[in-house]
Design a protein around this motif. Structure first.
Motif, PDB file in Angstrom:
ATOM      1  N   ARG A 187       0.853  -1.189   0.000  1.00 16.40           N
ATOM      2  CA  ARG A 187       0.000   0.000   0.000  1.00 16.40           C
ATOM      3  C   ARG A 187       0.891   1.242   0.000  1.00 16.40           C
ATOM      4  O   ARG A 187       1.594   1.520   0.965  1.00 16.40           O
ATOM      5  N   GLU A 217      -0.061   7.735   7.471  1.00 13.85           N
ATOM      6  CA  GLU A 217      -1.210   6.838   7.686  1.00 13.85           C
ATOM      7  C   GLU A 217      -0.709   5.467   8.128  1.00 13.85           C
ATOM      8  O   GLU A 217       0.237   4.933   7.545  1.00 13.85           O
ATOM      9  N   ASP A 218      -1.404   4.886   9.112  1.00 13.09           N
ATOM     10  CA  ASP A 218      -0.959   3.594   9.641  1.00 13.09           C
ATOM     11  C   ASP A 218      -0.969   2.481   8.590  1.00 13.09           C
ATOM     12  O   ASP A 218      -0.177   1.546   8.662  1.00 13.09           O
ATOM     13  N   SER A 219      -1.872   2.569   7.615  1.00 12.17           N
ATOM     14  CA  SER A 219      -2.003   1.467   6.649  1.00 12.17           C
ATOM     15  C   SER A 219      -0.947   1.529   5.534  1.00 12.17           C
ATOM     16  O   SER A 219      -0.822   0.595   4.752  1.00 12.17           O
TER      17      SER A 219
END
Ligand code: NAD
Length: 515
Positions: free
Chosen positions: A327, A333-335
């Motif tokens: 990703r 952002e954590d993702s």
């Protein structure tokens, strides 16, 4: 400025997009060239920084020398107590500092926080060191004599650092340098000034509270010219340089010409070797992290992958699946697993390397392009790439140069000797990793006929070292060692002291010189 950038900067007491001084030598100043800190994710200008005028640079160097002269007599355990307070001050801000690294440099937040944690860890190490920087007592051949080897503070240490670890590299140097009783002047990368300003502010408050001159941990932001002036200065006893091989070559020669001391931490071109008996459930994710982590912008990033013929197809298909799932996005952002390249110039370096692979009939298994859809097109995002070059000659630029981007070149081998030969055939010698469960392979790999790199791992990837061992590489990586191990010994001035406490003055080796 975006609200997320404002929040991070204000939490660290940095004036957002306003112009601000980038020099600290006990007071903040800077009336020289203005340069910008640009967010690699969005392209927004985070701040404008004033570098030093030549006059300010000389003043700062003089003040650093003065600071050294008062600091050198502070007992080492008291210096350790200051480091302990610096450690606490950094630990209290770990999360925001990590976010600032993501914002300004572009690595994902967990890696940003991890690099600040490294600074905290090396402070812990240096607090202990401050009570253990031991010299030696050596047996003398002469009666009534003692020989001591005494470590004393060295002087002024200049730290010139790279963009990709905008906080940790300074931490490794400052902690040892301060424990050793030196004054340190930091010249960070011109593209990560905010990280260096935030850190210097935190440390300066601790120094002030303890009545220590601020120039014990000074800052000199700026580019090539400021770096070159610091390197030339006779006022600087040790130049600790982290950066590219090209600049390191120039810096090394300049310091040598004036007989200064130099410590070089230069480029890496690191290989992982996968043997047929490797545990692929561990090796595949480790290679993925090594090659894609920090978007391939660690000095220890995995750039070369040597696969044993029997496991190569399976390994590559598993690795490709991980690559396909990556990703890309905002590193805060954590993702997100993949942040941007640090600069636009790095995109061209990536594209040129891909083009060279294509021109020489390499197979591009996955990746090879820039992300050009919104919102990623605003930042410097490129696809992580796996290539199977047709050219196997390790001297070819595909294998022999460090391309600072997420490109992994893979090749197939039949026996471990061939893989070790390829591993060692490049100019650089930073990190290397062997995946095997066979003890015989391990013995060979870490022994005289094994890897010639400074970091020689087994069932551990090429990147992500801890602070406890000395960190650094051989050959064109520069032979420097920082952080743990015996690295501290380079930050002191060693004195060999022979003391005569007898009534006679015999000469060594029985030399007779009657008077
Ligand atoms: P770089 O060589 O472009 O810059 C490094 C520093 O040198 C910067 O502060 C820069 O301003 C300064 N500089 C540039 N020209 C100079 C000159 N003529 N005299 C004095 N200083 C000068 O490196 P970069 O692009 O910021 O960083 C990436 C490189 O750093 C990669 O090659 C990477 O492998 C290497 N690196 C090595 C290690 C290690 O420990 N071995 C760690 C991190 C990064």
């Amino acid at each position: 400025l975006s609200s997320r950038a404002s929040t991070i900067l204000s939490a660290l007491d940095i004036l957002s997009s306003k112009e601000q001084p980038g020099v600290y030598d006990g007071e903040w100043k800077g009336t020289g060239e203005i340069f910008e800190s640009i967010c690699p994710t969005t392209g927004e200008v985070l701040a404008r920084i004033h570098s030093a005028e030549p006059q300010e640079l000389h003043e700062a160097l003089d003040k650093t020398r003065e600071a050294f002269i008062s600091f050198r007599t502070v007992p080492a355990p008291q210096r350790g107590e200051i480091l302990r307070q610096i450690r606490e001050a950094l630990a209290a801000k770990v999360f925001h500092l990590g976010a600032l690294v993501s914002l300004e440099m572009g690595k994902i937040r967990t890696e940003g926080v991890g690099e600040v944690q490294e600074f905290v860890d090396i402070c812990d190490y240096a607090v202990g060191l401050s009570r253990m920087m031991n010299g030696r007592v050596v047996a003398s051949e002469r009666p009534g004599h003692s020989i001591l080897e005494v470590p004393n503070p060295l002087g002024v240490v200049a730290v010139l650092s790279a963009f990709n670890f905008p906080i940790a590299v300074y931490g490794w140097n400052l902690a040892l340098s301060l424990a050793a009783g030196n004054a340190t002047l930091w010249k960070p990368s011109p593209s990560t000034p905010l990280c260096s300003i935030a850190i210097t502010k935190i440390i300066s408050r601790v120094l002030e509270r303890n009545g220590i001159p601020g120039a014990v941990a000074g800052l000199m932001t700026g580019g090539k010219d400021v770096g070159a002036a610091v390197v030339e200065s006779q006022n600087v006893d040790l130049v600790s340089f982290t950066g590219s091989e090209a600049v390191g070559r120039v810096v090394g020669k300049r310091v040598q010409t004036r007989f200064g001391k130099v410590l070089l931490e230069l480029g890496g071109n690191n290989a992982s070797i996968i043997m047929p008996d490797a545990d692929l459930s561990l090796a595949v994710p480790a290679v993925f992290f090594g090659a894609v982590g920090t978007a391939g912008q660690r000095c220890t990033s995995t750039r070369r992958l040597y696969l044993h013929r029997t496991i190569a197809p399976d390994f590559l298909s598993r690795l490709q699946k991980l690559y396909a799932s990556v990703r890309a996005g905002d590193p805060l952002e954590d993702s997100t697993l993949l942040g941007p390249l640090h600069t636009q110039a790095a995109i061209s370096i990536y594209s040129d390397a891909i083009k060279h692979l294509q021109d020489t009939d390499a197979e591009i298994l996955i990746g090879g392009k820039r992300y050009d859809d919104a919102p990623l097109k605003n930042g410097n995002f490129v696809q992580p790439t796996i290539a199977i070059p047709k050219i196997l000659d390790p001297k070819n630029q595909i294998w022999s140069t460090e391309t600072f981007a997420p490109i992994l070149n893979a090749a197939v081998f039949d026996d471990i000797d061939q893989a070790i030969e390829w591993n060692n055939a490049v100019p650089q010698g930073l990190s290397s990793s062997l995946w095997t469960r066979d003890l015989k392979n391990v013995g060979k790999w870490i022994g005289p006929a094994g890897s010639d790199a400074g970091i020689v791992n087994v069932n551990v990837g090429t990147s992500g070292a801890e602070i406890g061992a000395a960190f650094g590489g051989n050959k064109s990586t520069g032979w420097g060692r920082e952080s743990g191990g015996d690295a501290w010994k380079q930050y002191v001035r060693w004195s060999a002291c022979t003391i005569n406490f007898s009534d006679k003055a015999p000469l060594a080796q029985g030399v007779n010189f009657p008077t």
